[in-house]
Design a protein around this motif. Structure first.
Motif, PDB file in Angstrom:
ATOM      1  N   ASP A  93      27.366  82.946  74.011  1.00  0.00           N
ATOM      2  CA  ASP A  93      28.643  83.638  73.926  1.00  0.00           C
ATOM      3  C   ASP A  93      28.498  84.933  73.136  1.00  0.00           C
ATOM      4  O   ASP A  93      27.891  84.957  72.067  1.00  0.00           O
ATOM      5  N   ARG A  94      29.097  85.989  73.647  1.00  0.00           N
ATOM      6  CA  ARG A  94      29.031  87.278  72.970  1.00  0.00           C
ATOM      7  C   ARG A  94      30.068  87.429  71.859  1.00  0.00           C
ATOM      8  O   ARG A  94      30.035  88.420  71.120  1.00  0.00           O
ATOM      9  N   ASP A  95      30.972  86.470  71.714  1.00  0.00           N
ATOM     10  CA  ASP A  95      31.993  86.598  70.673  1.00  0.00           C
ATOM     11  C   ASP A  95      31.426  86.306  69.283  1.00  0.00           C
ATOM     12  O   ASP A  95      32.082  86.556  68.266  1.00  0.00           O
ATOM     13  N   GLY A  96      30.206  85.767  69.242  1.00  0.00           N
ATOM     14  CA  GLY A  96      29.558  85.572  67.951  1.00  0.00           C
ATOM     15  C   GLY A  96      29.955  84.334  67.193  1.00  0.00           C
ATOM     16  O   GLY A  96      29.475  84.118  66.078  1.00  0.00           O
ATOM     17  N   LYS A  97      30.818  83.476  67.757  1.00  0.00           N
ATOM     18  CA  LYS A  97      31.218  82.274  67.041  1.00  0.00           C
ATOM     19  C   LYS A  97      30.045  81.296  66.977  1.00  0.00           C
ATOM     20  O   LYS A  97      29.370  81.074  67.982  1.00  0.00           O
ATOM     21  N   PRO A  98      29.772  80.728  65.814  1.00  0.00           N
ATOM     22  CA  PRO A  98      28.640  79.797  65.697  1.00  0.00           C
ATOM     23  C   PRO A  98      28.783  78.636  66.662  1.00  0.00           C
ATOM     24  O   PRO A  98      29.884  78.139  66.937  1.00  0.00           O
ATOM     25  N   GLY A  99      27.656  78.204  67.206  1.00  0.00           N
ATOM     26  CA  GLY A  99      27.661  77.094  68.147  1.00  0.00           C
ATOM     27  C   GLY A  99      27.270  75.798  67.482  1.00  0.00           C
ATOM     28  O   GLY A  99      27.321  75.653  66.259  1.00  0.00           O
ATOM     29  N   GLY A 150      24.430  89.487  65.566  1.00  0.00           N
ATOM     30  CA  GLY A 150      25.528  89.045  66.422  1.00  0.00           C
ATOM     31  C   GLY A 150      26.207  90.199  67.143  1.00  0.00           C
ATOM     32  O   GLY A 150      25.558  91.171  67.547  1.00  0.00           O
ATOM     33  N   PRO A 202      25.283  81.699  68.667  1.00  0.00           N
ATOM     34  CA  PRO A 202      26.521  81.343  69.369  1.00  0.00           C
ATOM     35  C   PRO A 202      26.238  80.678  70.719  1.00  0.00           C
ATOM     36  O   PRO A 202      26.637  81.174  71.770  1.00  0.00           O
ATOM     37  N   GLU A 239      22.501  76.989  63.557  1.00  0.00           N
ATOM     38  CA  GLU A 239      23.948  77.144  63.571  1.00  0.00           C
ATOM     39  C   GLU A 239      24.395  78.601  63.647  1.00  0.00           C
ATOM     40  O   GLU A 239      25.563  78.875  63.912  1.00  0.00           O
ATOM     41  N   GLU A 240      23.476  79.537  63.420  1.00  0.00           N
ATOM     42  CA  GLU A 240      23.856  80.945  63.488  1.00  0.00           C
ATOM     43  C   GLU A 240      24.005  81.430  64.924  1.00  0.00           C
ATOM     44  O   GLU A 240      24.719  82.402  65.186  1.00  0.00           O
ATOM     45  N   ARG A 288      26.654  77.578  73.395  1.00  0.00           N
ATOM     46  CA  ARG A 288      27.639  76.567  73.777  1.00  0.00           C
ATOM     47  C   ARG A 288      27.119  75.786  74.977  1.00  0.00           C
ATOM     48  O   ARG A 288      26.674  76.371  75.966  1.00  0.00           O
TER      49      ARG A 288
END
Length: 251
Positions: free
Chosen positions: A80-86, A10, A94, A91-92, A96
């Motif tokens: 997304d570069r913020d690394g929040k799971p999508g 990530g 990110p 699920e790993e 969206r």
């Protein structure tokens, strides 16, 4: 790079790759950097926003903002570069979903397909390694699982598919070559997922085993920039329209 990908994923891996010179490698030697980095991502199971980098570089897009990427079924996603799971199957990652996207330049689509092909090839090889290790260690009816012909046939078919995909990627020049390379790699990774799951049996479904992570990763990567089924259909339409099949490699 393998050490960095084994230790981070990530946003942390994005920073590590930047420190190792990934942006400079991509700009100066993309034919070397892309196969190296993306295959290692597949082999280690790590992820980073490098696909977005490849698309931006090939398209000539400035700025840090993510680019909408086409997904199978006429959908669009953003990495997304913020690394929040999508909300993807994997699920790993990110990823969206977004409502719409802009058609990318053809050279950017080709570059992304080549990169995804190497990523799929790497994760396919890891699935094969996991399955091979399992059958060498386990026994059934007093015999090693690796001695059963049906098991050996599944693993051999997987290896043949992966080797063929690697050959296609090595010759994936131009837009049509990139399309075929990604389709071959997607088919090989899907073959690996199917056969290795059968060889591993019930343990392959468990959260404790790594196989399920690579299977889910394969399903998502296959859908980006056209699924295997869509690309094969597109290749067939191209050949019908041209009236002949181009020679991809000089044998």
């Amino acid at each position: 790079m393998r050490k960095a990908m084994s230790a981070a994923t990530g946003p942390e891996l994005d920073r590590a790759l930047a420190g190792l010179g990934w942006p400079e490698l991509l700009a100066e030697w993309p034919d070397v950097a892309v196969p190296l980095v993306f295959r290692l991502l597949g082999e280690t199971g790590a992820h980073a926003a490098v696909l977005d980098d490849v698309v931006r570089h090939a398209a000539g897009y400035p700025g840090p903002g993510p680019v909408p990427l086409p997904f199978t079924g006429e959908a669009w996603v953003v990495w997304d570069r913020d690394g929040k799971p999508g909300a993807a199957v994997d699920e790993e990652l990110p990823l969206r979903s977004v409502a719409t996207g802009t058609e990318l330049p053809r050279q950017a689509v080709a570059a992304a397909r080549r990169a995804l092909g190497w990523w799929l090839l790497g994760t396919g090889h890891t699935m094969l390694t996991l399955a091979r290790g399992h059958v060498l260690e386990r026994t059934q009816f007093g015999r090693p699982l690796a001695s059963f012909q049906a098991v050996r046939h599944r693993l051999a078919e997987t290896l043949v598919a992966l080797e063929g995909a690697q050959a296609a990627l090595h010759n994936a020049e131009g837009e049509f070559g990139a399309l075929l390379g990604k389709a071959a790699a997607g088919q090989a990774a899907l073959t690996a997922a199917r056969h290795c799951q059968q060889v591993l049996g019930g343990i392959g479904f468990t959260a404790e085993h790594d196989l399920h992570r690579h299977v889910r990763r394969t399903l998502v990567l296959d859908g980006l920039f056209g699924s295997t089924r869509e690309l094969v259909r597109e290749a067939g339409a191209h050949i019908r329209a041209a009236g002949s099949a181009p020679r991809i490699a000089q044998l």
